[in-house]
Design a protein around this motif. Structure first.
Motif, PDB file in Angstrom:
ATOM      1  N   GLY A   8       0.793  -1.233   0.000  1.00 41.82           N
ATOM      2  CA  GLY A   8       0.000   0.000   0.000  1.00 41.82           C
ATOM      3  C   GLY A   8       0.823   1.278   0.000  1.00 41.82           C
ATOM      4  O   GLY A   8       0.546   2.202  -0.771  1.00 41.82           O
ATOM      5  N   THR A   9       1.844   1.354   0.861  1.00 36.53           N
ATOM      6  CA  THR A   9       2.658   2.576   0.912  1.00 36.53           C
ATOM      7  C   THR A   9       3.415   2.765  -0.395  1.00 36.53           C
ATOM      8  O   THR A   9       3.558   3.879  -0.886  1.00 36.53           O
ATOM      9  CB  THR A   9       3.679   2.500   2.078  1.00 36.53           C
ATOM     10  OG1 THR A   9       3.026   1.950   3.203  1.00 36.53           O
ATOM     11  CG2 THR A   9       4.249   3.840   2.415  1.00 36.53           C
ATOM     12  N   SER A  10       3.876   1.661  -0.964  1.00 34.72           N
ATOM     13  CA  SER A  10       4.675   1.726  -2.195  1.00 34.72           C
ATOM     14  C   SER A  10       3.878   2.308  -3.362  1.00 34.72           C
ATOM     15  O   SER A  10       4.450   2.855  -4.295  1.00 34.72           O
ATOM     16  CB  SER A  10       5.178   0.328  -2.583  1.00 34.72           C
ATOM     17  OG  SER A  10       5.882  -0.255  -1.519  1.00 34.72           O
ATOM     18  N   SER A 198      -2.139  -9.529  -0.363  1.00 34.71           N
ATOM     19  CA  SER A 198      -1.380  -9.357  -1.610  1.00 34.71           C
ATOM     20  C   SER A 198      -0.050 -10.122  -1.584  1.00 34.71           C
ATOM     21  O   SER A 198       0.440 -10.561  -2.627  1.00 34.71           O
ATOM     22  CB  SER A 198      -1.098  -7.878  -1.871  1.00 34.71           C
ATOM     23  OG  SER A 198      -2.299  -7.175  -1.977  1.00 34.71           O
ATOM     24  N   ASP A 199       0.518 -10.257  -0.388  1.00 36.30           N
ATOM     25  CA  ASP A 199       1.763 -11.052  -0.274  1.00 36.30           C
ATOM     26  C   ASP A 199       1.486 -12.488  -0.728  1.00 36.30           C
ATOM     27  O   ASP A 199       2.288 -13.109  -1.435  1.00 36.30           O
ATOM     28  CB  ASP A 199       2.233 -11.118   1.187  1.00 36.30           C
ATOM     29  CG  ASP A 199       2.447  -9.760   1.810  1.00 36.30           C
ATOM     30  OD1 ASP A 199       2.791  -8.825   1.075  1.00 36.30           O
ATOM     31  OD2 ASP A 199       2.263  -9.639   3.038  1.00 36.30           O
ATOM     32  N   PHE A 200       0.331 -12.989  -0.308  1.00 34.25           N
ATOM     33  CA  PHE A 200      -0.060 -14.371  -0.627  1.00 34.25           C
ATOM     34  C   PHE A 200      -0.300 -14.494  -2.142  1.00 34.25           C
ATOM     35  O   PHE A 200       0.136 -15.466  -2.766  1.00 34.25           O
ATOM     36  CB  PHE A 200      -1.321 -14.697   0.178  1.00 34.25           C
ATOM     37  CG  PHE A 200      -1.673 -16.151   0.291  1.00 34.25           C
ATOM     38  CD1 PHE A 200      -0.723 -17.151   0.156  1.00 34.25           C
ATOM     39  CD2 PHE A 200      -2.989 -16.527   0.571  1.00 34.25           C
ATOM     40  CE1 PHE A 200      -1.072 -18.493   0.276  1.00 34.25           C
ATOM     41  CE2 PHE A 200      -3.349 -17.856   0.698  1.00 34.25           C
ATOM     42  CZ  PHE A 200      -2.390 -18.844   0.546  1.00 34.25           C
ATOM     43  N   ASN A 225      13.953  -7.676  13.879  1.00 35.09           N
ATOM     44  CA  ASN A 225      14.026  -8.670  14.955  1.00 35.09           C
ATOM     45  C   ASN A 225      12.961  -8.464  16.047  1.00 35.09           C
ATOM     46  O   ASN A 225      12.866  -9.270  16.964  1.00 35.09           O
ATOM     47  CB  ASN A 225      15.424  -8.701  15.569  1.00 35.09           C
ATOM     48  CG  ASN A 225      15.859  -7.338  16.067  1.00 35.09           C
ATOM     49  OD1 ASN A 225      15.081  -6.391  16.090  1.00 35.09           O
ATOM     50  ND2 ASN A 225      17.117  -7.253  16.457  1.00 35.09           N
ATOM     51  N   ASN A 226      12.168  -7.405  15.920  1.00 32.53           N
ATOM     52  CA  ASN A 226      11.078  -7.188  16.871  1.00 32.53           C
ATOM     53  C   ASN A 226      10.091  -6.254  16.190  1.00 32.53           C
ATOM     54  O   ASN A 226      10.402  -5.699  15.130  1.00 32.53           O
ATOM     55  CB  ASN A 226      11.635  -6.565  18.166  1.00 32.53           C
ATOM     56  CG  ASN A 226      10.760  -6.867  19.371  1.00 32.53           C
ATOM     57  OD1 ASN A 226       9.543  -7.005  19.247  1.00 32.53           O
ATOM     58  ND2 ASN A 226      11.375  -6.960  20.530  1.00 32.53           N
ATOM     59  N   ASP A 227       8.924  -6.082  16.771  1.00 31.99           N
ATOM     60  CA  ASP A 227       7.887  -5.307  16.093  1.00 31.99           C
ATOM     61  C   ASP A 227       8.191  -3.806  16.163  1.00 31.99           C
ATOM     62  O   ASP A 227       8.093  -3.204  17.241  1.00 31.99           O
ATOM     63  CB  ASP A 227       6.530  -5.623  16.738  1.00 31.99           C
ATOM     64  CG  ASP A 227       5.381  -5.165  15.860  1.00 31.99           C
ATOM     65  OD1 ASP A 227       5.511  -4.092  15.243  1.00 31.99           O
ATOM     66  OD2 ASP A 227       4.368  -5.884  15.786  1.00 31.99           O
TER      67      ASP A 227
HETATM   68  P1  ADP Z   1       2.485  -3.335   2.894  1.00 31.94           P
HETATM   69  O1  ADP Z   1       1.369  -2.355   2.821  1.00 31.94           O
HETATM   70  O2  ADP Z   1       3.669  -2.974   2.070  1.00 31.94           O
HETATM   71  O3  ADP Z   1       2.019  -4.751   2.699  1.00 31.94           O
HETATM   72  P2  ADP Z   1       2.455  -3.764   5.747  1.00 31.94           P
HETATM   73  O4  ADP Z   1       1.978  -2.593   6.534  1.00 31.94           O
HETATM   74  O5  ADP Z   1       1.503  -4.869   5.529  1.00 31.94           O
HETATM   75  O6  ADP Z   1       3.040  -3.197   4.377  1.00 31.94           O
HETATM   76  O7  ADP Z   1       3.784  -4.382   6.402  1.00 31.94           O
HETATM   77  C1  ADP Z   1       4.874  -3.552   6.704  1.00 31.94           C
HETATM   78  C2  ADP Z   1       4.795  -3.090   8.150  1.00 31.94           C
HETATM   79  O8  ADP Z   1       4.861  -4.231   9.000  1.00 31.94           O
HETATM   80  C3  ADP Z   1       5.955  -2.253   8.597  1.00 31.94           C
HETATM   81  O9  ADP Z   1       5.762  -0.903   8.271  1.00 31.94           O
HETATM   82  C4  ADP Z   1       5.991  -2.496  10.108  1.00 31.94           C
HETATM   83  O10 ADP Z   1       5.349  -1.495  10.825  1.00 31.94           O
HETATM   84  C5  ADP Z   1       5.165  -3.766  10.303  1.00 31.94           C
HETATM   85  N1  ADP Z   1       5.899  -4.821  11.017  1.00 31.94           N
HETATM   86  C6  ADP Z   1       5.417  -5.527  12.063  1.00 31.94           C
HETATM   87  N2  ADP Z   1       6.325  -6.406  12.509  1.00 31.94           N
HETATM   88  C7  ADP Z   1       7.418  -6.269  11.715  1.00 31.94           C
HETATM   89  C8  ADP Z   1       8.696  -6.880  11.692  1.00 31.94           C
HETATM   90  N3  ADP Z   1       9.038  -7.858  12.550  1.00 31.94           N
HETATM   91  N4  ADP Z   1       9.576  -6.476  10.756  1.00 31.94           N
HETATM   92  C9  ADP Z   1       9.257  -5.502   9.874  1.00 31.94           C
HETATM   93  N5  ADP Z   1       8.068  -4.877   9.852  1.00 31.94           N
HETATM   94  C10 ADP Z   1       7.145  -5.247  10.766  1.00 31.94           C
END
Ligand code: ADP
Ligand code: ASP
Ligand code: MG
Length: 440
Positions: A8-10, A198-200, A225-227
């Motif tokens: 979405g952001t992209s 969309s990843d799927f 490595n963490n949220d």
């Molecule tokens: P997109 O819209 O590109 O699919 P998402 O919002 O679904 O993006 O996924 C990206 C977001 O996932 C990041 O901006 C981040 O806030 C969140 N996120 C949660 N856990 C993690 C993690 N372990 N590593 C990276 N991002 C994470």
């Protein structure tokens, strides 16, 4: 051929869409999967909720605001006058459809149609922009090939056959754009692969074409490595095995849809996580290789319900677990964590739609305690259960009330259940201490 998915952001701003163009414009044939522009699916869900709650004026208000936002983006993106007009016409048709939905009786089917519009909008707009910029791109409509079966799993038989047909119909293109997330169900109605789907879509297509690689382009430089939404100073992880990535995705790492790696792991198709805003960063490579022991990453999943099932009759009784599991099976509710003692079983579910029915069935032979608002904290790393420092976990978390622990279910995962209100504290403590300890 590669499959590249942009989130979405992209595709959410003119600048980022221009980044997408630069990333995909290398002359190689590729499949490009696009999400809806950021915020759109949330807005569409909100519009559907207004319709469900009989608030048509609020729905129309939201629709108009979104319509304006899209016209604004189109004016910035499409300077070619005839393309600008063509795209505005297409977009207006979609918004007219949304307005018509506000006069329609609500149903899940209607909601699915409403939320599907986001990906239809983004692909049409981005494809027109790429054409304006001289790229040979075409749209492969996802609703012509992406299907799920009655178990909501991808129907690979149809997807393979129908994808080939639409793909072969446009041999002259270099860039094949398709909608992520949306699909048809077994009855041919519009459906979707769940939020973040969309990843799927990207890995399903990757498996079908035996892609060289699937790239997931997002707004962060790989799996951290963490949220990062709750913890400062998180770091990207350069390599993950499919197992590790699957556990992290399933237990809350939002960067990946929980099922992302499933379609591609058998063929060892690599999945690479990349940052659209920082393409030089290495990101994360997910494949069959296992690297280093110890905790690699932590994820958390909210809205978990814990159920304790106590029964005197469990003592020495065989068949008790089967009886319990059968109830969850009847109500199509999957169990995430489970621990047992001689007199009780504790387990967790994340979908409590059928909780009342499940409890009523269980109460026929056991005493039930339910705790809502729990969070699973999941620690992931290859062979983490054997790592010499892992035991320090309990020292680190001495101030946190741990409701359940799952250790040894797989060598790569330790899961803890805590109250949701302790989630951020737990993630923070683990970040501050555990990474330090495991690198000693
Ligand atoms: P997109 O819209 O590109 O699919 P998402 O919002 O679904 O993006 O996924 C990206 C977001 O996932 C990041 O901006 C981040 O806030 C969140 N996120 C949660 N856990 C993690 C993690 N372990 N590593 C990276 N991002 C994470
Ligand atoms: N647009 C959908 C969502 O917001 C799918 C996705 O972004 O992957 O959930
Ligand atoms: Mg996503």
């Amino acid at each position: 051929m590669k499959v590249l998915k942009f989130g979405g952001t992209s595709v959410g701003t003119v600048e980022n869409i221009s980044n997408v163009k630069n990333i995909i414009n290398d002359g190689n044939k590729k499949i490009v999967v696009l999400s809806a522009m950021s915020g759109t699916t949330n807005s569409l869900v909100a519009i559907a909720n207004c319709i469900a709650n009989n608030l048509p004026n609020e729905a129309i208000d939201k629709i108009n605001k979104l319509h304006e936002l899209y016209f604004d983006t189109i004016d910035k993106l499409l300077v070619d006058e005839s393309l600008n007009k063509e795209v505005k016409n297409y977009v207006t048709e979609i918004f007219n459809f949304l307005v018509a939905c506000t006069y329609t009786e609500f149903s899940v089917q209607l909601e699915n149609k409403i939320v599907a519009q986001g990906e239809l909008l983004s692909t049409f707009i981005v494809n027109s922009y790429l054409n304006q910029e001289g790229l040979q791109s075409v749209i492969l409509p996802a609703l012509s090939f992406m299907r799920i079966d009655k178990n909501k799993e991808p129907d690979f038989f149809y997807i393979k056959q129908d994808f080939q047909a639409v793909f072969n119909a446009a041999p002259e293109a270099t860039i094949y754009i398709t909608q992520g997330f949306i699909c048809l169900n077994e009855e041919g109605q519009i459906s979707n692969l769940q939020r973040g789907g969309s990843d799927f879509t990207a890995t399903i297509i990757g498996a079908v074409i035996k892609a060289e690689e699937v790239e997931i382009w997002t707004d962060i430089d790989g799996m951290h490595n963490n949220d990062p939404r709750y913890v400062d100073n998180t770091k990207p992880i350069s390599n993950l095995s499919y197992d590790e990535a699957a556990e992290l995705a399933y237990f809350g790492a939002k960067i990946l849809h929980p099922q992302t790696v499933t379609p591609v792991r058998a063929d060892n198709i690599p999945v690479r996580l990349k940052n659209t805003m920082n393409p030089e960063a290495f990101g994360t490579l997910i494949n069959n290789n296992h690297t280093e022991n110890g905790v690699k990453a932590i994820a958390a999943k909210d809205k978990i319900t814990a159920i304790k099932i106590k029964s005197g009759r469990m003592l020495l009784a065989h068949g008790f677990l089967r009886k319990v599991f059968e109830i969850f099976e009847v109500y199509e509710t999957s169990i995430d964590m489970i621990t047992t003692s001689e007199v009780a079983i504790s387990l967790t579910i994340d979908d409590d739609t059928n909780l009342d029915n499940i409890i009523a069935e269980l109460e026929k032979f056991a005493t039930i305690e339910v705790d809502k608002n729990q969070a699973i904290i999941c620690l992931v790393g290859h062979s983490i259960v054997n790592h010499q420092e892992t035991f320090k976990l309990f020292q680190i978390l001495k101030d946190v009330k741990i409701r359940m622990i799952s250790y040894g279910g797989s060598r790569n995962n330790i899961s803890l259940l805590v109250n949701s209100k302790d989630k951020i504290k737990t993630l923070g403590k683990l970040n501050d201490y555990l990474f330090e300890l495991v690198t000693l």
